[in-house]
Scaffold this motif. Sequence first.
Motif, PDB file in Angstrom:
ATOM      1  N   THR A 161       0.730  -0.922  -0.006  1.00 14.40           N
ATOM      2  CA  THR A 161      -0.028  -0.067   0.302  1.00 14.40           C
ATOM      3  C   THR A 161       0.401   1.359   0.391  1.00 14.40           C
ATOM      4  O   THR A 161       1.918   1.166   1.160  1.00 14.40           O
ATOM      5  CB  THR A 161      -0.914  -0.260   0.816  1.00 14.40           C
ATOM      6  OG1 THR A 161      -1.444  -1.332   0.914  1.00 14.40           O
ATOM      7  CG2 THR A 161      -2.088   1.337   1.330  1.00 14.40           C
ATOM      8  N   VAL A 162       0.740   2.052  -0.678  1.00  7.79           N
ATOM      9  CA  VAL A 162       1.584   3.463  -1.088  1.00  7.79           C
ATOM     10  C   VAL A 162       0.761   4.579  -1.162  1.00  7.79           C
ATOM     11  O   VAL A 162      -0.433   4.085  -1.807  1.00  7.79           O
ATOM     12  CB  VAL A 162       2.083   3.574  -2.270  1.00  7.79           C
ATOM     13  CG1 VAL A 162       3.211   2.306  -2.335  1.00  7.79           C
ATOM     14  CG2 VAL A 162       1.610   3.586  -3.312  1.00  7.79           C
ATOM     15  N   SER A 163       1.158   5.450  -1.393  1.00  3.86           N
ATOM     16  CA  SER A 163       0.397   7.067  -1.002  1.00  3.86           C
ATOM     17  C   SER A 163       0.181   7.263  -2.390  1.00  3.86           C
ATOM     18  O   SER A 163      -1.050   8.083  -3.004  1.00  3.86           O
ATOM     19  CB  SER A 163       1.044   8.389  -0.781  1.00  3.86           C
ATOM     20  OG  SER A 163       2.952   8.538  -1.339  1.00  3.86           O
ATOM     21  N   ASP A 164       0.832   7.200  -3.468  1.00  2.75           N
ATOM     22  CA  ASP A 164       0.862   7.678  -4.777  1.00  2.75           C
ATOM     23  C   ASP A 164       1.703   6.682  -5.798  1.00  2.75           C
ATOM     24  O   ASP A 164       2.780   6.158  -5.863  1.00  2.75           O
ATOM     25  CB  ASP A 164       1.621   8.620  -5.101  1.00  2.75           C
ATOM     26  CG  ASP A 164       1.400   9.561  -6.360  1.00  2.75           C
ATOM     27  OD1 ASP A 164       0.823   8.624  -7.677  1.00  2.75           O
ATOM     28  OD2 ASP A 164       1.748   9.805  -6.316  1.00  2.75           O
ATOM     29  N   PRO A 165       0.747   5.228  -6.489  1.00  2.00           N
ATOM     30  CA  PRO A 165       1.165   4.193  -6.769  1.00  2.00           C
ATOM     31  C   PRO A 165       1.715   4.330  -8.251  1.00  2.00           C
ATOM     32  O   PRO A 165       2.890   4.218  -8.656  1.00  2.00           O
ATOM     33  CB  PRO A 165       0.177   3.367  -7.650  1.00  2.00           C
ATOM     34  CG  PRO A 165      -0.676   4.126  -6.235  1.00  2.00           C
ATOM     35  CD  PRO A 165      -0.040   4.770  -5.777  1.00  2.00           C
ATOM     36  N   ALA A 166       1.183   5.741  -9.095  1.00  2.00           N
ATOM     37  CA  ALA A 166       1.896   6.497 -10.283  1.00  2.00           C
ATOM     38  C   ALA A 166       3.547   6.537  -9.969  1.00  2.00           C
ATOM     39  O   ALA A 166       4.309   6.851 -10.359  1.00  2.00           O
ATOM     40  CB  ALA A 166       1.217   6.847 -11.352  1.00  2.00           C
ATOM     41  N   LYS A 167       3.309   7.425  -8.971  1.00  5.06           N
ATOM     42  CA  LYS A 167       4.952   8.490  -9.055  1.00  5.06           C
ATOM     43  C   LYS A 167       5.488   7.383  -7.815  1.00  5.06           C
ATOM     44  O   LYS A 167       6.905   6.638  -8.562  1.00  5.06           O
ATOM     45  CB  LYS A 167       4.982   8.697  -7.543  1.00  5.06           C
ATOM     46  CG  LYS A 167       6.406   9.337  -7.160  1.00  5.06           C
ATOM     47  CD  LYS A 167       5.996  10.647  -5.906  1.00  5.06           C
ATOM     48  CE  LYS A 167       6.701  11.630  -5.693  1.00  5.06           C
ATOM     49  NZ  LYS A 167       7.266  12.285  -4.683  1.00  5.06           N
ATOM     50  N   GLU A 184       9.736   7.085   0.172  1.00 11.92           N
ATOM     51  CA  GLU A 184       8.467   8.175   0.862  1.00 11.92           C
ATOM     52  C   GLU A 184       7.239   7.314   1.299  1.00 11.92           C
ATOM     53  O   GLU A 184       7.048   8.197   1.734  1.00 11.92           O
ATOM     54  CB  GLU A 184       7.819   9.127  -0.078  1.00 11.92           C
ATOM     55  CG  GLU A 184       6.809   8.810  -0.778  1.00 11.92           C
ATOM     56  CD  GLU A 184       7.719   8.040  -2.676  1.00 11.92           C
ATOM     57  OE1 GLU A 184       7.396   7.476  -3.498  1.00 11.92           O
ATOM     58  OE2 GLU A 184       8.694   7.999  -2.719  1.00 11.92           O
ATOM     59  N   ASN A 185       6.883   6.295   1.259  1.00 12.44           N
ATOM     60  CA  ASN A 185       6.205   5.331   1.762  1.00 12.44           C
ATOM     61  C   ASN A 185       6.509   4.658   2.854  1.00 12.44           C
ATOM     62  O   ASN A 185       6.072   4.179   3.806  1.00 12.44           O
ATOM     63  CB  ASN A 185       5.412   4.398   0.659  1.00 12.44           C
ATOM     64  CG  ASN A 185       4.975   5.087  -0.216  1.00 12.44           C
ATOM     65  OD1 ASN A 185       3.933   5.556  -0.670  1.00 12.44           O
ATOM     66  ND2 ASN A 185       5.562   4.750  -1.273  1.00 12.44           N
ATOM     67  N   ASN A 186       7.853   4.829   3.518  1.00 11.94           N
ATOM     68  CA  ASN A 186       8.433   3.951   4.364  1.00 11.94           C
ATOM     69  C   ASN A 186       8.705   2.641   4.462  1.00 11.94           C
ATOM     70  O   ASN A 186       9.126   1.536   5.131  1.00 11.94           O
ATOM     71  CB  ASN A 186       8.065   4.012   5.887  1.00 11.94           C
ATOM     72  CG  ASN A 186       9.183   3.514   6.814  1.00 11.94           C
ATOM     73  OD1 ASN A 186       9.899   4.389   5.902  1.00 11.94           O
ATOM     74  ND2 ASN A 186       8.244   4.002   8.534  1.00 11.94           N
ATOM     75  N   ILE A 187       8.462   2.588   3.232  1.00 13.82           N
ATOM     76  CA  ILE A 187       9.307   0.821   2.327  1.00 13.82           C
ATOM     77  C   ILE A 187      10.598   0.869   2.404  1.00 13.82           C
ATOM     78  O   ILE A 187      11.378   1.511   1.421  1.00 13.82           O
ATOM     79  CB  ILE A 187       8.853   0.270   1.289  1.00 13.82           C
ATOM     80  CG1 ILE A 187       7.005   0.103   1.030  1.00 13.82           C
ATOM     81  CG2 ILE A 187       9.360  -0.956   0.605  1.00 13.82           C
ATOM     82  CD1 ILE A 187       6.514   0.242  -0.425  1.00 13.82           C
ATOM     83  N   GLU A 188      11.068  -0.402   3.285  1.00 11.25           N
ATOM     84  CA  GLU A 188      12.746  -0.601   3.376  1.00 11.25           C
ATOM     85  C   GLU A 188      13.314  -1.280   1.901  1.00 11.25           C
ATOM     86  O   GLU A 188      12.348  -2.430   1.564  1.00 11.25           O
ATOM     87  CB  GLU A 188      13.157  -0.711   4.587  1.00 11.25           C
ATOM     88  CG  GLU A 188      15.011  -0.775   4.278  1.00 11.25           C
ATOM     89  CD  GLU A 188      14.895  -1.573   5.564  1.00 11.25           C
ATOM     90  OE1 GLU A 188      15.790  -0.800   6.577  1.00 11.25           O
ATOM     91  OE2 GLU A 188      14.577  -2.452   6.497  1.00 11.25           O
ATOM     92  N   PHE A 189      14.718  -0.820   1.320  1.00 10.82           N
ATOM     93  CA  PHE A 189      14.576  -1.653   0.267  1.00 10.82           C
ATOM     94  C   PHE A 189      16.125  -1.705   0.862  1.00 10.82           C
ATOM     95  O   PHE A 189      16.907  -1.230   0.924  1.00 10.82           O
ATOM     96  CB  PHE A 189      14.352  -0.491  -1.270  1.00 10.82           C
ATOM     97  CG  PHE A 189      13.258  -0.504  -1.840  1.00 10.82           C
ATOM     98  CD1 PHE A 189      12.590  -1.078  -3.408  1.00 10.82           C
ATOM     99  CD2 PHE A 189      12.861   0.533  -0.963  1.00 10.82           C
ATOM    100  CE1 PHE A 189      11.370  -1.277  -3.329  1.00 10.82           C
ATOM    101  CE2 PHE A 189      11.448   0.469  -2.351  1.00 10.82           C
ATOM    102  CZ  PHE A 189      10.922  -0.182  -3.108  1.00 10.82           C
ATOM    103  N   GLU A 190      15.907  -3.122   0.190  1.00 11.58           N
ATOM    104  CA  GLU A 190      17.919  -4.045   0.132  1.00 11.58           C
ATOM    105  C   GLU A 190      18.542  -4.126  -1.610  1.00 11.58           C
ATOM    106  O   GLU A 190      17.559  -4.467  -2.024  1.00 11.58           O
ATOM    107  CB  GLU A 190      18.410  -5.038   1.189  1.00 11.58           C
ATOM    108  CG  GLU A 190      19.478  -5.508   0.640  1.00 11.58           C
ATOM    109  CD  GLU A 190      19.162  -6.976   1.274  1.00 11.58           C
ATOM    110  OE1 GLU A 190      20.607  -7.497   1.802  1.00 11.58           O
ATOM    111  OE2 GLU A 190      18.825  -7.708   1.608  1.00 11.58           O
ATOM    112  N   VAL A 191      19.078  -3.468  -1.856  1.00 18.70           N
ATOM    113  CA  VAL A 191      19.557  -3.765  -3.018  1.00 18.70           C
ATOM    114  C   VAL A 191      21.382  -3.841  -2.719  1.00 18.70           C
ATOM    115  O   VAL A 191      21.775  -4.040  -2.222  1.00 18.70           O
ATOM    116  CB  VAL A 191      19.603  -1.842  -3.596  1.00 18.70           C
ATOM    117  CG1 VAL A 191      20.388  -1.974  -5.190  1.00 18.70           C
ATOM    118  CG2 VAL A 191      18.955  -1.283  -3.854  1.00 18.70           C
TER     119      VAL A 191
END
Length: 127
Positions: free
Chosen positions: A12-18, A116-123
């Motif tokens: 769940t995100v605030s702006d799917p297009a962004k 900006e959605n507070n999703i943590e990514f590991e790259v």
Amino acid sequence: MTEAFLEHVNFTVSDPAKTAQHLHDWFGWNIRWQGPSIYDGVTYHVGGSNSYVALYSPGTPNKGAESSYQTRGGMNHIAVVVDDLDATEQKIKESGYQTGNHADYEPGRRFYFRDENNIEFEVVSYT
């Protein structure tokens, strides 16, 4: 018998297009589908030919405050494998995000960041 594989995860995100545009810019993923969804929301499917990330936004979002690391069943982070870790990190930084927790380990290298959605990514890169 074919080995099972992960098809998608849904956030769940605030702006799917962004968020879809960011995933395209950072990782080269494309929008596979977009359209209306549950609770008067909208969803974008962004990824490659075999897997994708579903980006959902309800018509009226609820601001979550709990920590996924402290919530049973919470999503802690999503890991993305890239060929060129340094170039990918530069793209992410140019988008205004801070990276951290860099580590070189056998067999690869990695860093983390939150969007900006507070999703943590590991790259991570194994090259």
